[in-house]
Write an enzyme that holds these catalytic residues in place. Structure first.
Site, PDB file in Angstrom:
ATOM      1  N   LYS A  13       0.835  -1.208   0.000  1.00  0.00           N
ATOM      2  CA  LYS A  13       0.000   0.000   0.000  1.00  0.00           C
ATOM      3  C   LYS A  13       0.871   1.261   0.000  1.00  0.00           C
ATOM      4  O   LYS A  13       0.640   2.192  -0.749  1.00  0.00           O
ATOM      5  CB  LYS A  13      -0.932   0.036   1.237  1.00  0.00           C
ATOM      6  CG  LYS A  13      -1.899  -1.129   1.309  1.00  0.00           C
ATOM      7  CD  LYS A  13      -2.893  -0.984   2.453  1.00  0.00           C
ATOM      8  CE  LYS A  13      -2.281  -0.953   3.840  1.00  0.00           C
ATOM      9  NZ  LYS A  13      -1.610  -2.187   4.256  1.00  0.00           N
ATOM     10  N   ARG A  88      -9.344   0.520   9.680  1.00  0.00           N
ATOM     11  CA  ARG A  88      -8.926  -0.849   9.976  1.00  0.00           C
ATOM     12  C   ARG A  88      -9.974  -1.623  10.762  1.00  0.00           C
ATOM     13  O   ARG A  88      -9.793  -2.801  11.012  1.00  0.00           O
ATOM     14  CB  ARG A  88      -7.649  -0.796  10.825  1.00  0.00           C
ATOM     15  CG  ARG A  88      -6.363  -1.126  10.057  1.00  0.00           C
ATOM     16  CD  ARG A  88      -5.220  -0.893  11.018  1.00  0.00           C
ATOM     17  NE  ARG A  88      -4.019  -1.600  10.724  1.00  0.00           N
ATOM     18  CZ  ARG A  88      -2.957  -1.081  10.130  1.00  0.00           C
ATOM     19  NH1 ARG A  88      -2.987   0.150   9.672  1.00  0.00           N
ATOM     20  NH2 ARG A  88      -1.861  -1.791   9.976  1.00  0.00           N
ATOM     21  N   ARG A 127      12.011  -6.811   4.462  1.00  0.00           N
ATOM     22  CA  ARG A 127      11.866  -5.370   4.233  1.00  0.00           C
ATOM     23  C   ARG A 127      12.904  -4.599   5.043  1.00  0.00           C
ATOM     24  O   ARG A 127      13.156  -4.883   6.206  1.00  0.00           O
ATOM     25  CB  ARG A 127      10.462  -4.936   4.643  1.00  0.00           C
ATOM     26  CG  ARG A 127      10.259  -3.436   4.589  1.00  0.00           C
ATOM     27  CD  ARG A 127       8.808  -3.073   4.525  1.00  0.00           C
ATOM     28  NE  ARG A 127       8.130  -3.183   5.801  1.00  0.00           N
ATOM     29  CZ  ARG A 127       6.850  -2.843   5.989  1.00  0.00           C
ATOM     30  NH1 ARG A 127       6.124  -2.401   4.976  1.00  0.00           N
ATOM     31  NH2 ARG A 127       6.293  -2.959   7.165  1.00  0.00           N
ATOM     32  N   ARG A 160      11.737  -2.084  10.565  1.00  0.00           N
ATOM     33  CA  ARG A 160      10.702  -1.748  11.529  1.00  0.00           C
ATOM     34  C   ARG A 160      10.671  -2.787  12.624  1.00  0.00           C
ATOM     35  O   ARG A 160      10.769  -3.977  12.363  1.00  0.00           O
ATOM     36  CB  ARG A 160       9.339  -1.712  10.808  1.00  0.00           C
ATOM     37  CG  ARG A 160       9.016  -0.349  10.254  1.00  0.00           C
ATOM     38  CD  ARG A 160       7.796  -0.362   9.395  1.00  0.00           C
ATOM     39  NE  ARG A 160       6.615  -0.934  10.034  1.00  0.00           N
ATOM     40  CZ  ARG A 160       5.391  -0.877   9.506  1.00  0.00           C
ATOM     41  NH1 ARG A 160       5.216  -0.256   8.351  1.00  0.00           N
ATOM     42  NH2 ARG A 160       4.371  -1.423  10.112  1.00  0.00           N
ATOM     43  N   ARG A 171      -0.062  -9.449  13.445  1.00  0.00           N
ATOM     44  CA  ARG A 171      -0.663  -8.376  12.627  1.00  0.00           C
ATOM     45  C   ARG A 171      -1.602  -8.978  11.567  1.00  0.00           C
ATOM     46  O   ARG A 171      -2.656  -8.428  11.282  1.00  0.00           O
ATOM     47  CB  ARG A 171       0.435  -7.552  11.952  1.00  0.00           C
ATOM     48  CG  ARG A 171       1.124  -6.594  12.928  1.00  0.00           C
ATOM     49  CD  ARG A 171       2.534  -6.226  12.484  1.00  0.00           C
ATOM     50  NE  ARG A 171       2.606  -5.413  11.299  1.00  0.00           N
ATOM     51  CZ  ARG A 171       3.702  -5.306  10.537  1.00  0.00           C
ATOM     52  NH1 ARG A 171       4.813  -5.945  10.868  1.00  0.00           N
ATOM     53  NH2 ARG A 171       3.692  -4.535   9.484  1.00  0.00           N
TER      54      ARG A 171
HETATM   55  P1  AMP Z   1       1.082   0.143   9.451  1.00  0.00           P
HETATM   56  O1  AMP Z   1       2.232   1.059   9.219  1.00  0.00           O
HETATM   57  O2  AMP Z   1      -0.144   0.544   8.680  1.00  0.00           O
HETATM   58  O3  AMP Z   1       1.445  -1.314   9.229  1.00  0.00           O
HETATM   59  O4  AMP Z   1       0.687   0.298  10.998  1.00  0.00           O
HETATM   60  C1  AMP Z   1       1.602  -0.032  12.026  1.00  0.00           C
HETATM   61  C2  AMP Z   1       0.858  -0.184  13.349  1.00  0.00           C
HETATM   62  O5  AMP Z   1       0.250   1.062  13.710  1.00  0.00           O
HETATM   63  C3  AMP Z   1      -0.296  -1.196  13.347  1.00  0.00           C
HETATM   64  O6  AMP Z   1       0.149  -2.524  13.561  1.00  0.00           O
HETATM   65  C4  AMP Z   1      -1.145  -0.663  14.511  1.00  0.00           C
HETATM   66  O7  AMP Z   1      -0.561  -0.996  15.759  1.00  0.00           O
HETATM   67  C5  AMP Z   1      -1.017   0.852  14.335  1.00  0.00           C
HETATM   68  N1  AMP Z   1      -2.068   1.390  13.438  1.00  0.00           N
HETATM   69  C6  AMP Z   1      -1.877   1.991  12.238  1.00  0.00           C
HETATM   70  N2  AMP Z   1      -3.046   2.366  11.698  1.00  0.00           N
HETATM   71  C7  AMP Z   1      -4.003   2.004  12.574  1.00  0.00           C
HETATM   72  C8  AMP Z   1      -5.429   2.107  12.575  1.00  0.00           C
HETATM   73  N3  AMP Z   1      -6.100   2.645  11.549  1.00  0.00           N
HETATM   74  N4  AMP Z   1      -6.091   1.622  13.662  1.00  0.00           N
HETATM   75  C9  AMP Z   1      -5.441   1.088  14.706  1.00  0.00           C
HETATM   76  N5  AMP Z   1      -4.108   0.936  14.766  1.00  0.00           N
HETATM   77  C10 AMP Z   1      -3.379   1.393  13.698  1.00  0.00           C
END
Ligand code: AMP
Length: 218
Positions: A13, A88, A127, A160, A171
């Protein structure tokens, strides 16, 4: 153009959002990125979110909605934006609809990027990311330089914290339970397109672009 990029962690994404941002001249809003910045800056939000993130758990809806509300009210969002990693949960999707109605903004176009879990795990384990400018690398398909210095900005290339196998699996579980059901919510709308994210970055990009270019101008 109001876009939602929908899909599990690691489907690409963020990579596609970077291209769409340039192509349409609209901001890329990643809630994950906003939270990582808060963690780095050690704000109160960062301290609350950091622990949840390191276990691959979701940050509470209320906190996320507040972040989004503030972000999309900024002037650079006047002509559209790309959401990445939000919504989400069903609650987040419903709250977003309410917010868009209140702001008198149009419906979203949703692009779902699909990749099998097995490939996602392999991608996320390999990654690597520049800690300064966010450029992505992959140890197999796009390896970083040996000295782990970013060719764009000379920043340190790292990974990360949540890209370890245990957290990745969690996740994905959270995604399948909380987020995947949103497919029903968005796929009944006519602005919905699913793309095979296992193809190359450029193929996925051109499939998305073709879908968007073929749409009548609203
Ligand atoms: P991402 O970079 O999108 O993979 O997000 C990394 C982490 O941030 C996720 O595993 C969640 O812990 C938190 N996070 C990001 N976006 C959301 C969301 N919309 N709702 C809840 N937690 C989020």
């Amino acid at each position: 153009m109001y876009l939602i990029l929908f899909g599990a962690p690691g489907v690409g994404k963020g990579t596609q959002a970077k291209f769409l941002k340039e192509y349409y001249g609209i901001p890329h809003i990643s809630t994950g990125e906003m939270l990582r910045e808060a963690v780095k800056a050690n704000t109160e939000l960062g301290r609350r979110a950091g622990t949840l993130m390191s276990y691959g758990k979701l940050v509470p809806d209320m906190i996320i909605l507040q972040l989004i509300r503030e972000r999309i009210s900024l002037p650079d969002c006047t002509h559209g934006f790309i959401l990445d990693g939000f919504p989400r949960t069903l609650q987040q999707a419903k709250d977003l609809d309410l917010l868009m109605d209140t702001l008198k903004l149009p419906h979203f176009i949703t692009i779902e990027i699909r990749v099998a879990d097995r490939l996602i795990i392999e991608r996320l384990l390999n990654r690597r990311i520049c800690e300064s400018c966010g450029t992505d690398f992959n140890l197999i398909t796009n390896p970083p330089p040996e000295d782990m210095r970013c060719p764009n900005c000379n920043g340190q290339i790292g990974w990360r914290k949540d890209d370890n196998e245990m957290t990745i699996r969690h996740r994905l579980e959270v995604y399948n339970k909380e987020t995947a059901p949103l497919r029903e919510y968005y796929s009944s709308e006519n602005g919905y397109f699913a793309v095979d994210g296992s193809k190359s970055i450029s193929e996925v990009r051109s499939n998305i672009r073709q879908f968007l270019d073929d749409r009548p101008v609203a």
